[in-house]
Scaffold this active site. Structure first.
Site, PDB file in Angstrom:
ATOM      1  N   ALA A 131      -6.895   0.246   5.651  1.00  0.00           N
ATOM      2  CA  ALA A 131      -6.452  -0.999   5.038  1.00  0.00           C
ATOM      3  C   ALA A 131      -7.483  -2.087   5.302  1.00  0.00           C
ATOM      4  O   ALA A 131      -8.566  -1.805   5.816  1.00  0.00           O
ATOM      5  CB  ALA A 131      -5.084  -1.386   5.576  1.00  0.00           C
ATOM      6  N   LYS A 150      -5.333   3.180  15.909  1.00  0.00           N
ATOM      7  CA  LYS A 150      -5.691   2.183  14.897  1.00  0.00           C
ATOM      8  C   LYS A 150      -6.914   1.423  15.393  1.00  0.00           C
ATOM      9  O   LYS A 150      -6.927   0.921  16.522  1.00  0.00           O
ATOM     10  CB  LYS A 150      -4.495   1.244  14.715  1.00  0.00           C
ATOM     11  CG  LYS A 150      -4.614   0.222  13.620  1.00  0.00           C
ATOM     12  CD  LYS A 150      -3.180  -0.226  13.282  1.00  0.00           C
ATOM     13  CE  LYS A 150      -3.112  -1.488  12.478  1.00  0.00           C
ATOM     14  NZ  LYS A 150      -1.707  -1.811  12.146  1.00  0.00           N
ATOM     15  N   ASP A 285       6.988  -7.088   8.119  1.00  0.00           N
ATOM     16  CA  ASP A 285       6.171  -6.370   7.127  1.00  0.00           C
ATOM     17  C   ASP A 285       6.822  -5.024   6.831  1.00  0.00           C
ATOM     18  O   ASP A 285       6.185  -3.972   6.892  1.00  0.00           O
ATOM     19  CB  ASP A 285       4.767  -6.176   7.709  1.00  0.00           C
ATOM     20  CG  ASP A 285       3.724  -5.895   6.627  1.00  0.00           C
ATOM     21  OD1 ASP A 285       4.042  -6.050   5.442  1.00  0.00           O
ATOM     22  OD2 ASP A 285       2.592  -5.522   6.985  1.00  0.00           O
TER      23      ASP A 285
END
Ligand code: ADP
Ligand code: MG
Length: 499
Positions: A131, A150, A285
């Site tokens: 992303a 991540k 989110d």
């Protein structure tokens, strides 16, 4: 000031990209920009496909990470761009080409000050997702745990800082030269956006948010958060327990895997309600890409970069507004806005009541499963802006999250309104915080002032007791209400006597 030429140049480059997607329309908000728009006309690609909102989304995607984030945050501002465009912006895809695994390994080694081999016995070079800010690699730790790692994009901090500087410059320019846009507070809005975006760049904060949410969620049914591996977490790397599961959007696939989508939906609704109203700390989110259903049918939330907080006062305000709508008491709804200080005292109260009614009536006439409280709240906040409401970022995020959560709910079962599923929790919360008990507490505080409302309070109390009885809830609380009753009467009598 020295920066102005650089930013002006950037503005021209952005203008070119927008023109290529025929998406210059936001500049129509600025009268001074009209001559510039005329100049840009020859560059406008009239053949660009899609609705205006889709064209703007395509341009923002091309402009890169900060613009994607900016577009996503604009998606909450129906007051600025209108509902149709906002809805298109909400679909902004946050998927970018991945960066090389070697860069990810280098970031891990630098950030955690250890060679990757010392941390992971296996590290998959092909990312599972990429992303705008980070990408995710699957790995196995040297302790033998399966994890998801991540890693921030190389150079992302600098790129974002540069764009944030540009946004701030543009906002100052708008505020200085466009008095009619001043009440949107562009400088403040950009400052808040910058703060949220910078926070996403420190993955230790994401890990901390996950832990806080996990602690809150201990008592939730069918909802959990992956564990954080702090030994393999730093500013630019966060390592989570790996979740094996399936997406939430495919009802048939969930049933095929032996899960009960309705149960999942109920758990999701309750988890969301509890986050907002009980804990005041919610995942901001909640789109389907950030949710997995594990083998036990438990909802697992991922991605804790955007979290929202609502203090008790705002939770009461939200609940008061919703209850007001349900009772079709638009004066009550409007009063919350004034009492909360959202609207200035000199705003036209009755005109606002009328505006609130114009939002409530068409929506409340719909069958319950079609009612979106998120959209209702969105229209209400947009309307309140017109009455010079101070922007409330926490409520905007909450409202956006409600819309997204309702969308997920609809995928699971279009025939049910997710708030219905949370109803027992909603009722308990409202009785505890807005209901007779809370009211009586306030009555005691207010003493004499409330004397005139005593019959009303007694009636509410009776209703509450009745509801408690029919619901066979613990007798304790009935006692509690009774416990409040006599002090109230005595308090009011003393108040009357003193008065
Ligand atoms: N703990 C995890 N276990 C399994 N897959 C994960 C995990 N965390 C992330 N992923 C995968 O990586 C994707 C992106 O992760 P996410 O945290 O949402 O990052 P981003 O902020 O880039 O959206 C998720 O949609 C999911 O597919
Ligand atoms: Mg995500």
């Amino acid at each position: 000031m020295l920066e102005s030429p650089r930013y002006l140049w950037r503005l021209v480059a952005i203008g070119r990209t927008l023109a290529r997607h025929n998406a210059l329309f936001p500049f129509e908000l600025l009268p001074q920009a009209r001559p510039l728009l005329r100049l840009a006309r020859p560059f406008v690609n009239e053949n660009a496909a899609g609705r205006p909102g889709q064209r703007l989304a395509a341009a923002l995607e091309e402009l890169g990470p900060s613009f994607i984030k900016f577009g996503q945050s604009l998606a909450t501002r129906t007051d600025l761009l209108g509902e149709a465009i906002a809805r298109d912006l909400a679909t902004l895809q946050d998927a970018l080409p991945s960066f090389p695994a070697a860069a990810a390994r280098a970031t891990i080694a630098t950030d955690l000050e250890q060679p990757v081999e010392a941390l992971f016995s296996d590290f998959q070079d092909r990312p599972v997702a990429a992303a705008s800010i980070a990408q995710v690699h699957l790995a196995t730790t040297t302790d033998g745990d399966e994890v998801a790692v991540k890693v921030l994009r190389p150079g992302i901090e600098k790129a974002i800082e540069r764009d944030l500087g540009f946004f701030a410059w543009l906002a100052r320019l708008v505020e200085r030269t466009q008095p009619h846009l001043r009440h949107y507070k562009p400088v403040e809005a950009v400052a808040i956006f910058a703060q949220v975006t910078r926070r996403e760049l420190d993955l230790r904060l994401e890990a901390a948010a996950a832990v806080e949410l996990a602690e809150n969620a201990e008592g939730y049914e069918g909802f959990r958060v992956p564990a954080v591996d702090w030994r393999r977490t730093g500013r630019r790397v966060v390592t989570f327990e790996r979740i094996v599961g399936q997406g939430i959007t495919d009802r048939a696939a969930l049933i095929a895997a032996g899960h009960d989508p309705d149960r999942i939906m109920e758990n999701a609704a309750k988890a969301f309600f509890s986050q907002v109203f009980k804990d005041g700390f919610f995942h901001g989110d909640m789109h389907p890409g950030n949710i997995l259903i594990d083998r036990e049918g438990t909802i697992v939330a991922l991605d804790f970069g955007i979290m929202g907080r609502v203090d008790m006062a705002d939770r009461r305000h939200m609940a008061g507004i919703l209850v007001g709508f349900l009772e079709r008491d638009y004066v009550k709804v409007a009063d919350v806005f004034f009492a909360a200080g959202f609207l200035p005292d000199d705003a036209d109260r009755m005109a606002f009541v009328q505006a609130v009614r114009s939002i409530g009536e068409p929506i409340l006439g719909l069958p319950l499963e079609e009612i979106s409280f998120g959209r209702l709240m969105g229209q209400l906040l947009a309307m309140a802006e017109q009455f010079r409401m101070q922007t409330q970022p926490q409520l905007l995020l909450l409202q956006k999250t409600m819309v997204v959560a309702e969308g997920v709910g609809r995928l699971l079962n279009p025939k049910v309104n997710m708030w219905q599923l949370a109803q027992p929790l909603v009722e308990d919360w409202i009785i505890a915080h807005l209901g007779p008990k809370a009211r009586l507490q306030q009555a005691l505080d207010d003493g004499l002032q409330m004397a005139g409302r005593l019959p009303h309070i007694v009636r509410r109390l009776d209703e509450a007791l009745e509801r408690e009885r029919t619901r066979h809830v613990a007798v304790d609380r009935v006692k509690l209400f009774q416990g409040w009753f006599w002090p109230l009467v005595v308090g009011v009598l003393i108040g009357l006597a003193v008065g």
